[in-house]
Design an enzyme around this catalytic site. Structure first.
Site, PDB file in Angstrom:
ATOM      1  CE1 TYR A  12      11.298   0.500  11.750  1.00  0.00           C
ATOM      2  CE2 TYR A  12      11.592   2.918  12.513  1.00  0.00           C
ATOM      3  CZ  TYR A  12      10.934   1.550  12.346  1.00  0.00           C
ATOM      4  OH  TYR A  12       9.613   1.470  13.039  1.00  0.00           O
ATOM      5  NE  ARG A  18       5.689  -0.676   8.809  1.00  0.00           N
ATOM      6  CZ  ARG A  18       6.021  -0.957   9.942  1.00  0.00           C
ATOM      7  NH1 ARG A  18       5.764  -1.956  10.513  1.00  0.00           N
ATOM      8  NH2 ARG A  18       6.545   0.030  10.506  1.00  0.00           N
ATOM      9  CE1 TYR A  27       5.783   6.777  17.841  1.00  0.00           C
ATOM     10  CE2 TYR A  27       7.244   5.705  16.481  1.00  0.00           C
ATOM     11  CZ  TYR A  27       6.730   5.762  17.706  1.00  0.00           C
ATOM     12  OH  TYR A  27       6.852   4.820  18.710  1.00  0.00           O
ATOM     13  NE  ARG A  33       2.939   2.639  20.278  1.00  0.00           N
ATOM     14  CZ  ARG A  33       3.950   2.868  19.973  1.00  0.00           C
ATOM     15  NH1 ARG A  33       4.999   1.931  19.692  1.00  0.00           N
ATOM     16  NH2 ARG A  33       4.450   4.120  19.744  1.00  0.00           N
ATOM     17  CD  GLU A  62      11.261  -3.333  19.685  1.00  0.00           C
ATOM     18  OE1 GLU A  62      11.887  -2.194  18.962  1.00  0.00           O
ATOM     19  OE2 GLU A  62      10.619  -4.014  18.825  1.00  0.00           O
TER      20      GLU A  62
END
Ligand code: 3EB
Length: 301
Positions: free
Chosen positions: A116, A123, A175, A188, A293
């Site tokens: 991840y 990305r 983060y 979000r 999720e």
């Protein structure tokens, strides 16, 4: 405009020249789930490199796969995103609104780095190499698939959307570095105006408060926290002028362990009522302690 088919085996179906992508993932209520994006406007189809796309005068659906034979996940991700950006530049539909990412073994560690995190750094590099694309941070989901290539589908438009953050959560793109030196680059939620009526595209949402996972090992409490996050997001959207329709919410829930399905479904129905349409998939989530999720769509009232 396009179809994403979720199921364990490759479907034999293709529908004309529609962009069609198979996501290898177990479903919990039917053999397959087809996520079908439609338009009531004329649609133009195009293939360009790895990207299959369909666009109306307002919105573009696209999909592609990136294969990890040779280059690792970091490079495959960076190349896939760069290809998307280059393609969108050529079409004029260069406001990326929402993107779905699926790849296998999401929390496995390879050469000392979690997959991840490799995905996140690829990305991030792609977004930061093209100014236009880091100015509008799309809503997103990133989940583990059972096998296969990096599989991506996305929505883009000529008109920018409005990113919506959740006051209960640190923005993912801020983060702290404990989650990786290149942060996950998504908003979000994204408020859009597809087809002339406002729609809130809700990113994958989990039991995260601040930046920390809450309620490890408690699937029911995680589900309630996730729903509290979705409600906070809707309320924040409302403060920005988006009026969520009471009964229009459509959700896609990813459950890590099949045995939590009935508990999680019961909790979702308790919270949202049976009027909310929900599909359930079994998938690995990007933090090992997260058990559920939920992403979704909310039309405006
Ligand atoms: C989180 O809130 C949970 O990396 O694109 C949710 C939605 C999550 C999107 C992504 C990750 C992503 O951090 C995980």
């Amino acid at each position: 405009m396009g179809i994403a088919a979720f199921g364990e085996t490759t479907p034999f179906l293709t529908v004309g020249n529609l962009p069609f992508v198979h996501v290898p993932m177990a479903t919990l209520e039917a053999d397959r789930i087809y996520e079908v994006w439609t338009s009531d406007r004329p649609v133009f189809h195009e293939r360009d490199g790895s990207i299959a796309s369909a666009r109306s005068d307002q919105v573009l659906f696209g999909c592609l796969q990136g294969f990890e034979n040779g280059p690792g996940l970091h490079d495959v991700t960076r190349r896939a995103y760069t290809e998307i950006f280059d393609f969108l530049e050529g079409t004029g539909y260069n406001k990326l609104l929402r993107i779905w990412n699926y790849f296998p073994r999401i929390t496995d560690v390879e050469d000392n780095e979690e997959r991840y995190r490799k995905f996140n750094s690829g990305r991030h590099e792609a977004f930061f190499s093209m100014v236009r694309y880091r100015e509008l941070i799309p809503a997103a989901s990133a989940l583990g698939s059972l096998t296969g290539p990096l599989t991506i589908y996305f929505l883009a438009a000529r008109e920018a959307g409005l990113p919506v953050e959740n006051p209960r959560q640190v923005s993912a793109y801020r983060y702290p570095s404990q989650y990786g030196t290149r942060s996950p680059f998504f908003s979000r939620a994204m408020r859009t105006n597809l087809g002339g009526s406002p729609l809130l595209l809700i990113s994958g949402t989990s039991s995260i408060v601040g930046h920390e996972s809450a309620h490890s090992r408690d699937p029911e409490a995680q589900t309630r926290e996730t729903i509290t996050n979705i409600r906070a997001l809707l309320a924040n959207g409302e403060s920005l002028g988006f009026k969520p329709a009471q009964r229009g919410l459509t959700l896609k829930a990813y459950i890590r362990h099949r045995e939590h399905y009935s508990l999680i479904r019961r909790t979702v129905v308790e919270e949202f009522g049976s009027g909310t349409k929900v599909v359930y998939l079994q998938a690995d989530i990007c933090r090992p302690e997260l058990l559920v999720e939920i992403e979704g769509l909310c039309p405006s009232a």
